[in-house]
Design an enzyme around this catalytic site. Structure first.
Site, mmCIF file in Angstrom:
data_model
loop_
_atom_site.group_PDB
_atom_site.id
_atom_site.type_symbol
_atom_site.label_atom_id
_atom_site.label_comp_id
_atom_site.label_asym_id
_atom_site.label_seq_id
_atom_site.Cartn_x
_atom_site.Cartn_y
_atom_site.Cartn_z
ATOM 1 N N SER A 96 3.174 -7.098 -0.800
ATOM 2 C CA SER A 96 3.076 -5.914 -1.585
ATOM 3 C C SER A 96 1.824 -5.069 -1.507
ATOM 4 O O SER A 96 1.435 -4.526 -0.274
ATOM 5 C CB SER A 96 3.153 -6.034 -2.965
ATOM 6 O OG SER A 96 3.399 -5.018 -4.044
ATOM 7 N N ASP A 229 3.327 1.705 -1.669
ATOM 8 C CA ASP A 229 2.588 0.532 -1.282
ATOM 9 C C ASP A 229 3.125 -0.089 -0.228
ATOM 10 O O ASP A 229 4.121 0.443 0.610
ATOM 11 C CB ASP A 229 2.478 -0.249 -2.625
ATOM 12 C CG ASP A 229 3.739 -1.253 -2.870
ATOM 13 O OD1 ASP A 229 4.887 -0.502 -2.516
ATOM 14 O OD2 ASP A 229 3.777 -2.183 -3.549
ATOM 15 N N ASP A 231 5.138 -2.803 0.590
ATOM 16 C CA ASP A 231 6.571 -2.994 0.711
ATOM 17 C C ASP A 231 7.360 -2.109 -0.036
ATOM 18 O O ASP A 231 8.687 -2.419 -0.355
ATOM 19 C CB ASP A 231 6.790 -4.501 0.020
ATOM 20 C CG ASP A 231 6.503 -4.550 -1.318
ATOM 21 O OD1 ASP A 231 5.741 -3.668 -1.907
ATOM 22 O OD2 ASP A 231 7.470 -5.390 -2.104
ATOM 23 N N ASP A 233 7.822 -0.873 -3.095
ATOM 24 C CA ASP A 233 8.461 -1.023 -4.782
ATOM 25 C C ASP A 233 7.626 -0.141 -5.680
ATOM 26 O O ASP A 233 7.979 -0.166 -6.768
ATOM 27 C CB ASP A 233 8.613 -2.519 -5.071
ATOM 28 C CG ASP A 233 7.434 -3.155 -5.105
ATOM 29 O OD1 ASP A 233 6.246 -2.846 -4.777
ATOM 30 O OD2 ASP A 233 7.221 -4.381 -5.155
#
Length: 428
Positions: A96, A229, A231, A233
């Protein structure tokens, strides 16, 4: 059973240290035992360790007779959506918002992250003897997954016309490099992009949701900006005045917009113990109740499903719009915010200013064997300052080896002094 590897967002650690190929292989075999002779989708962000971890996971899965569909670089919410469409399991290899040396393993089923009970079951199987399997699975590319995700998002926002709108995007050198620009351009926007590298060494470095001031300082053409960010999400916005609009403010704007549309279910928004008191005040004046949970999107989602709410999230920009997606999706959140701005015909800055933001400071203290939250002096000071009207949260991070101390109140100087005082006590 107390889990050894799973935290608040899957398994996470520094590659080669607390997260290894050997561990990933065992996770693959344990998950494979549960799945049986089905299929598992694997997606990843751009980190250099992603290929190695994917190979180990895929080896474990296929050795148990499971077929692996390799999606390549793809945001976490895209993999979640694909598992919902295909009614299958999925794994995302990502840490993340963490730095490049970290990586992680997130497991999903039918659009949702797996529950605590399944994480415990996977760890139990990892510690035992694996079953013998005489059928070996296959690995094949599933690059069409990206187009399926983009198509689904465009269908959700078919009523959104961004023709003539200028948007700036910070892609954090991460997974949204494969999706975000294309979607905004398909909707007609003129797009300025930053941090588009996929070399894996630059992910989240001085950019993205943990460094939103980068976009605020660098964007030139955009009237509105979005920082994602690693990834994909999470998202943080930047208004036309180059002011950062955090996740709490985004949630407030979406709540009012969805309320006016008649879409906000139960007149409830789900936040966490870290949600700013200013947002709670803003929502309350509009007849919207804020329900708080522990930190972590899995806990936010659990409460949303329990309460019937369809909007919830965190100040970090991890926001779930449940009638759009089963998980936090930075791209969907950004488009939903654009939709509200366009429908209300207001500047983002004007909407954001309506939501008060109480001074809030977070300090991270490195966690060691000597670190204890049972410190008598610490408890005494928390009780004292809480009685003075300051909101204090002290908690272990679920993704890093630190204790987070957050202090919120009306006097910024006092907030900073209290946070510093508590940090010194924890540091010993």
């Amino acid at each position: 059973m107390k889990v050894k590897y799973f935290g608040t967002d899957g398994i996470r650690g520094v590659f080669g240290d607390t997260l290894t190929d050997e561990l990933a292989f065992k996770v693959g075999k344990a998950l494979g035992e549960i799945v049986g002779e089905g299929k598992v989708l694997i997606g990843k962000d751009t980190r250099v360790s992603g290929d190695s971890l994917e190979a180990a996971l895929a080896a474990g899965l296929t050795s148990m007779g499971v077929d692996v569909l390799s999606c390549g670089i793809l945001p976490t919410p895209a993999v979640a959506l694909l598992t919902r469409i295909t009614r299958s399991y999925g794994v995302v290899i990502s840490a993340s918002h963490n730095p490049p040396e970290y990586n992680g393993i997130k497991i999903m089923k039918n659009g949702y992250k797996i529950p605590d009970e399944m994480e415990e079951e996977i760890e139990r199987r990892m510690e035992g003897e694996f079953q013998k399997r005489y059928v070996v699975g296959k690995i094949r590319p599933f690059r069409e997954g990206k187009d399926m995700y983009i198509g689904a998002v465009l269908e959700m926002f078919k009523d959104l016309d961004l023709s003539g709108k200028s948007v700036s995007l910070d892609l954090a050198n991460g997974a949204t490099t494969t999706t975000a620009k294309d979607v905004f351009e398909f909707l007609g926007a003129e797009v300025e992009v930053f941090n588009t590298s996929q070399d894996g060494l630059l992910i989240n470095q001085g950019c993205g949701t943990t460094h939103p001031k980068f976009l605020a300082e660098e964007m030139k053409r955009g009237r509105i900006g979005f920082s994602f960010d690693g990834d994909g999400d999470r998202v943080i916005a930047v208004d036309e005045g180059r002011n950062v609009v955090n996740g709490d403010k985004i949630i407030g704007i979406l709540a009012e917009g969805m309320m006016e549309e008649g879409r906000l279910r139960e007149s409830v928004v789900v936040g966490t113990v870290m949600t700013n008191g200013g947002l709670e005040e803003y929502l309350g004046k509009r007849g919207i109740r804020l329900v708080r949970t522990k930190v972590g999107d899995k806990y936010v989602l659990e409460e949303m499903l329990k309460s019937g709410a369809n909007l919830g999230g965190e100040r970090s920009g991890h926001i779930i719009i449940l009638d759009r997606s089963t998980t936090g999706d930075g791209l969907i959140t950004a488009l939903e915010l654009m939709r509200v701005v366009e429908r209300l015909k207001k500047n983002l800055s004007d909407l954001a200013k309506e939501i008060p933001d109480l001074p809030q400071v977070t300090r991270n203290v490195k966690r060691t064997e000597k670190t204890s939250l049972e410190n008598g002096r610490l408890k005494e000071l928390i009780e004292k300052h809480s009685a003075e009207g300051y909101r204090i949260v002290v908690r272990p991070s679920g993704t890093e080896p630190v204790i987070r101390i957050t202090v919120e109140g009306k006097d910024r100087n006092r907030v900073e002094k209290i946070a510093e005082e508590l940090s010194r006590i924890l540091e010993g």
